[in-house]
Scaffold this motif. Structure first.
Motif, PDB file in Angstrom:
ATOM      1  N   ASN A   1       0.858  -1.182   0.000  1.00 59.69           N
ATOM      2  CA  ASN A   1       0.000   0.000   0.000  1.00 59.69           C
ATOM      3  C   ASN A   1       0.893   1.230   0.000  1.00 59.69           C
ATOM      4  OD1 ASN A   1      -1.570   2.265   0.942  1.00 59.69           O
ATOM      5  ND2 ASN A   1      -3.131   0.821   1.616  1.00 59.69           N
ATOM      6  N   PRO A   2       0.801   2.104  -1.025  1.00 63.30           N
ATOM      7  CA  PRO A   2       1.722   3.242  -1.104  1.00 63.30           C
ATOM      8  C   PRO A   2       1.538   4.254   0.022  1.00 63.30           C
ATOM      9  CG  PRO A   2      -0.012   3.424  -2.763  1.00 63.30           C
ATOM     10  CD  PRO A   2      -0.141   2.064  -2.149  1.00 63.30           C
ATOM     11  N   LEU A   3       0.388   4.233   0.684  1.00 60.25           N
ATOM     12  CA  LEU A   3       0.138   5.190   1.765  1.00 60.25           C
ATOM     13  C   LEU A   3       0.644   4.682   3.105  1.00 60.25           C
ATOM     14  CD1 LEU A   3      -3.480   6.367   0.828  1.00 60.25           C
ATOM     15  CD2 LEU A   3      -1.311   7.471   0.305  1.00 60.25           C
ATOM     16  N   THR A   4       0.441   3.392   3.360  1.00 57.51           N
ATOM     17  CA  THR A   4       0.828   2.848   4.661  1.00 57.51           C
ATOM     18  C   THR A   4       2.144   2.085   4.629  1.00 57.51           C
ATOM     19  OG1 THR A   4      -0.341   0.755   4.289  1.00 57.51           O
ATOM     20  CG2 THR A   4      -1.626   2.594   5.207  1.00 57.51           C
ATOM     21  N   GLY A   5       2.570   1.657   3.436  1.00 57.97           N
ATOM     22  CA  GLY A   5       3.772   0.846   3.328  1.00 57.97           C
ATOM     23  C   GLY A   5       3.566  -0.592   3.736  1.00 57.97           C
ATOM     24  N   GLU A   6       2.326  -0.965   4.046  1.00 62.29           N
ATOM     25  CA  GLU A   6       2.029  -2.326   4.466  1.00 62.29           C
ATOM     26  C   GLU A   6       1.607  -3.177   3.270  1.00 62.29           C
ATOM     27  OE1 GLU A   6      -0.961  -1.936   7.435  1.00 62.29           O
ATOM     28  OE2 GLU A   6       0.413  -1.147   8.962  1.00 62.29           O
ATOM     29  N   LEU A   7       1.678  -4.486   3.440  1.00 59.42           N
ATOM     30  CA  LEU A   7       1.325  -5.417   2.379  1.00 59.42           C
ATOM     31  C   LEU A   7      -0.134  -5.242   1.972  1.00 59.42           C
ATOM     32  CD1 LEU A   7       2.229  -7.862   0.637  1.00 59.42           C
ATOM     33  CD2 LEU A   7       1.390  -9.341   2.475  1.00 59.42           C
ATOM     34  N   ALA A   8      -0.382  -5.129   0.664  1.00 61.97           N
ATOM     35  CA  ALA A   8      -1.743  -4.947   0.165  1.00 61.97           C
ATOM     36  C   ALA A   8      -2.220  -6.169  -0.610  1.00 61.97           C
ATOM     37  CB  ALA A   8      -1.822  -3.704  -0.722  1.00 61.97           C
TER      38      ALA A   8
END
Length: 662
Positions: free
Chosen positions: A110-117
C-alpha cells in the motif's frame, strides 16, 4: 464441455456487485428490481476472494434474481490474495507467494501505509489449484448461474520461479539454470520462449479441469474467465500466461477487460470485441467496461454502444454500482448504463442480423503469438491504431478473414501472412477486383508451417512494389501526380506540397506501381498506386498515424480518398466527414445501419451532436422503400451516382437507421 446453454441465447447486459456491497445487502428483491429497471438481465457478483464464499447470502440472492428472470454470475478471485479483505472479516489465506528467478516475492505494498496490500500466489502448486476447484463446485451446489475466474493468471512476466515451478519445468525438459532476471522478461530468449507456452498450459489446464467438473455437476452453469485485454493477446500470453485462443476452447464466455478508453478513445471496446470475436473458438465475448475510470456517463454509453456495434455478445459494466448499495457514488453512470442498455435492448432484433463486413482488417492470432509473444513486436497495438482510425472516419471496418470482405482489405504492415493467406489476398484483389490498402511492410513476413518467420515479399505482385533497405527520416513530401484520385481534396490549394508526413517506415521500390508521393530529402517513395488485374492497391510506406480516433490532417482526407479509389464498390460510408463509427447488418429486405458518435480519448468533454449527416449506401434509390431512424432523426433518401445518400438531421450519441428494401 456442454455444447450450449443459456449464455448462448441471451445478449448479456450485466451490472456488478462489489463484495462490500453484497455483504451489506439484505433486500435482494429490491436489488433485482433495480437491475431490471436498468434493463440489466444479470449481474456479476464479485463476492468470492481469499477462499471466502458467502453461502447463505448467495442462495438468497440467486432466488430473488431468478424471480425476475435475472442471471447471477459469481466472480472468483483465483491467484490474487487481498490483505484489505481482512477489514471485512475475511481471513488472508497462507498459500505460497510466487517468486522471480532471484527469489523476489510477488507482493505489492500500500503506497500510503507501506504495508502489504496484495500478493499473487504460485499458480502451479497443487494446494491453491485444488481449493479453486473446490470453491467452484460449492458455487454450483448453491445454484449460481455462472462462474467467472478472475486473476486466473500469473502475476507478471518475471514469475513464477519458485523451487516447485523450477522442478516441474525441469521434469518437462526446461532447464532454467543460469537464467537471469533480465532473461525471464526477454521474449526473444530461447529458453523463455519455451517457458511461455509451458506457463500458458498451466493456466489453460486448470480452467479446463474446472470447466469439466462444473459442467459434469450442472451443464447449465456457465464457466468464464476474465482476460486483461488492455495488455493485448501477445503480452498477455507472454506476461500473464493467458492464451486467449486456447481459453476460448474450454470456456463458455470470456470477459475481456476494456480499460483505458479515457486514453484510447471510445471506440476501444469495439476494437476488443472485433479481435476477440475473431480469435474465439467457442466462447461468447462479454466485454468488460470499468466506468470508474471514465470521466462522464456519456463516455460509458458510447463504450457500451461500441462493444455491441462491433459484435460483442454482451457487456459487463463492472465500474458502477446499482442504486441502494454503499458504493453507489456515481449516479450519473448508473443512469447512463440504464439509457444505453435500454437502447441496446430495443435494437437487439437488428443486432442479431448478419453483420456485413465491407472492409476487413484481418487479425492474425498466429502473428500475435509468433511475432508478438516471441519477438516483442507491438502487433495488436498497431492493429488497434488502424482499426480505430478507419472507424473514426465512418468506414465500416471489421476484423475477420480476407474472404469475408466484399469491398476492401486493409493490412497493418506488421502481420505475418502464411503463403496461403497471401495467395488468397492476391486472388481477391486481382481476380475478384477488391481494393487493398497496405501500410508499412505489408506482405514482407511469412509464417511457415514449421513455425518460423521469414522475410520474403509475398504481395509484391499485388502491390506492384519491392522493398529496399530500411528508410531514413523524411519530414516533407513532394506530390508526383496531383491529378490522381487518391489526392482528391488534398492538393486543391497547393498542388506541389510540401506536406508534413513524419517518418517513413518502409523503403518502397516501385516495379509496376505508380508513384504518387515521394520525399525530397532523402529521395524515398512514400505512396504508390497499382492496378493489378481487376483490383486496385494503395501502398503507404508509413505506419498509420492517428490521435485516438481523430485522424490528423492530411491523413484523414488521404485515407478516405485512397479508400474510395481502391474500393470500387464500398457499400457504405460516412460521406459528410463527421466522426461517426458506422456498422452494417442485413437480414432479408432490411439493412440496419448503426452510427455511434466518437469521443476523443484524452478529453474532459463529451462529443457534440452532429447535424446534416450524409451516409452513402451502394443501393439504387429506386430499390429503397423507406428509411427510418430508431431515435427519431429525420431521414431523407436521395440518389447519388449509382447509389443512394441518406441524409440524417442529427446524431447525438447514437442512431440506428433501418433501410427497408422493395
Amino acid at each position: 464441455m456442454h455444447p450450449s446453454g443459456w449464455w448462448d441465447t441471451i445478449q448479456a447486459r450485466f451490472g456488478v456487485l462489489h463484495i462490500q456491497d453484497f455483504l451489506s445487502l439484505e433486500d435482494f428483491d429490491r436489488l433485482a428490481k433495480t437491475l431490471s429497471e436498468a434493463h440489466c438481465n444479470g449481474v456479476l457478483n464479485a463476492c468470492v476472494l481469499n477462499d471466502f464464499v458467502p453461502e447463505e447470502k448467495l442462495s438468497a440472492a440467486v432466488e430473488a434474481l431468478e424471480k425476475r428472470g435475472l442471471k447471477m454470475v459469481v466472480m472468483v478471485v483465483s491467484f490474487n490474495g487481498s490483505k484489505g479483505a481482512e477489514s471485512m472479516g475475511i481471513p488472508f489465506p497462507d498459500y505460497y507467494v510466487a517468486e522471480d528467478i532471484e527469489g523476489g516475492k510477488a507482493e505489492w505494498m500500500n503506497p500510503l501505509t507501506g504495508e502489504l496490500a496484495n500478493v499473487m500466489w504460485c499458480p502451479v502448486r497443487p494446494q491453491r489449484r485444488r481449493k479453486l476447484v473446490e470453491m467452484c463446485r460449492k458455487l454450483v451446489d448453491l445454484g449460481v448461474h455462472g462462474i467467472m475466474l478472475d486473476y486466473i493468471r500469473y502475476g507478471g512476466a518475471r514469475y513464477c520461479y519458485c523451487d516447485y515451478c523450477k522442478e516441474k519445468m525441469l521434469r518437462d525438459g526446461i532447464d532454467v539454470e543460469g537464467l537471469s532476471l533480465r532473461d525471464t522478461v526477454d521474449p526473444k530468449n530461447p529458453v523463455r520462449q519455451r517457458i511461455t507456452s509451458w506457463r500458458a498450459e498451466r493456466i489453460t489446464s486448470l480452467v479446463r479441469e474446472i470447466s469439466e467438473k462444473v459442467h459434469k455437476m450442472n451443464p447449465d452453469v456457465a464457466l468464464g474467465v476474465y482476460t486483461v485485454n488492455h495488455s493485448y493477446p501477445e503480452s498477455n500470453l507472454f506476461s500473464l500466461a493467458q492464451d486467449f485462443e486456447e481459453l476460448s476452447k474450454v470456456t463458455d464466455f470470456i470477459m475481456p477487460g476494456s480499460y483505458y478508453t479515457e486514453l484510447w478513445g471510445s471506440t476501444w471496446p469495439g476494437v476488443v470485441a472485433e479481435y476477440m470475436k475473431t480469435l474465439s473458438k467457442k466462447a461468447r465475448i462479454w466485454v468488460g467496461l470499468a466506468s470508474y475510470r471514465l470521466r462522464t456517463g456519456q463516455m460509458l454509453k458510447l463504450n457500451i454502444y461500441e462493444a455491441f456495434a462491433h459484435g460483442a455478445d454482451g457487456v459487463i459494466e463492472f465500474g458502477g454500482s446499482p442504486e441502494g448499495v454503499k458504493s453507489h457514488n456515481r449516479p450519473h453512470h448508473w443512469e447512463a448504463l440504464r439509457q444505453a442498455y435500454e437502447f441496446i435492448e430495443a435494437i437487439e432484433p437488428h443486432l442479431s442480423k448478419e453483420r456485413v463486413k465491407p472492409t476487413i482488417v484481418p487479425y492474425s492470432i498466429e502473428t500475435a503469438k509468433k511475432r508478438g509473444a516471441m519477438e516483442g513486436i507491438p502487433y495488436t497495438d498497431r492493429y488497434r491504431e488502424v482499426l480505430q482510425a478507419f472507424m473514426g472516419m465512418g468506414i465500416p471496418v471489421a476484423a475477420g478473414k480476407p474472404e469475408e470482405e466484399t469491398s476492401c482489405l486493409i493490412l497493418t504492415g506488421l502481420e505475418a501472412l502464411t503463403r496461403d493467406e497471401a495467395e488468397e489476398v492476391k486472388r481477391l484483389v486481382t481476380e475478384k477486383g477488391l481494393g487493398l490498402l497496405a501500410f508499412f511492410q505489408s506482405g514482407l513476413y511469412t509464417l511457415t508451417e514449421d513455425g518460423r518467420c521469414l522475410q520474403e515479399n509475398l504481395l509484391g505482385e499485388a502491390l506492384g512494389d519491392e522493398y529496399g533497405e530500411p528508410s531514413s527520416i523524411a519530414t516533407t513530401v513532394k506530390v508526383i501526380d496531383s491529378e490522381h484520385p487518391i489526392l482528391e481534396g488534398l492538393t486543391e490549394d497547393t498542388p506541389e506540397g510540401p506536406y508534413p508526413f513524419g517518418m517513413p517506415m518502409a523503403n518502397i521500390l516501385p516495379v509496376t506501381s505508380k508513384v504518387i508521393l515521394r520525399s525530397e530529402n532523402p529521395n524515398l517513395v512514400l505512396l504508390t498506386a497499382n492496378m493489378p488485374g481487376k483490383g486496385r492497391a494503395v501502398h503507404f510506406c508509413w505506419m498509420l498515424t492517428e490521435d485516438k480516433n481523430y485522424l490528423k490532417e492530411p491523413y484523414r482526407r488521404l485515407y478516405m480518398s485512397a479508400f474510395r479509389w481502391a474500393a470500387k464498390r464500398p457499400l457504405a460510408y460516412i460521406m459528410s466527414g463527421h466522426n461517426l463509427d458506422l456498422t452494417v447488418r442485413r437480414g432479408g429486405k432490411e439493412i440496419f445501419l448503426l452510427l455511434v458518435n466518437i469521443m476523443k480519448g484524452p478529453t474532459l468533454y463529451n462529443p457534440r451532436a452532429v447535424r446534416d449527416v450524409e451516409v452513402y449506401l451502394e443501393i439504387p434509390v429506386d430499390d429503397i422503400a423507406s428509411a427510418e431512424a430508431q431515435k427519431g432523426a429525420e431521414v431523407t433518401v436521395e440518389p447519388y451516382g449509382k447509389g443512394t445518400v441518406l441524409k440524417l438531421s442529427v446524431v447525438d450519441d447514437v442512431e440506428g437507421i433501418t433501410v427497408n428494401l422493395k
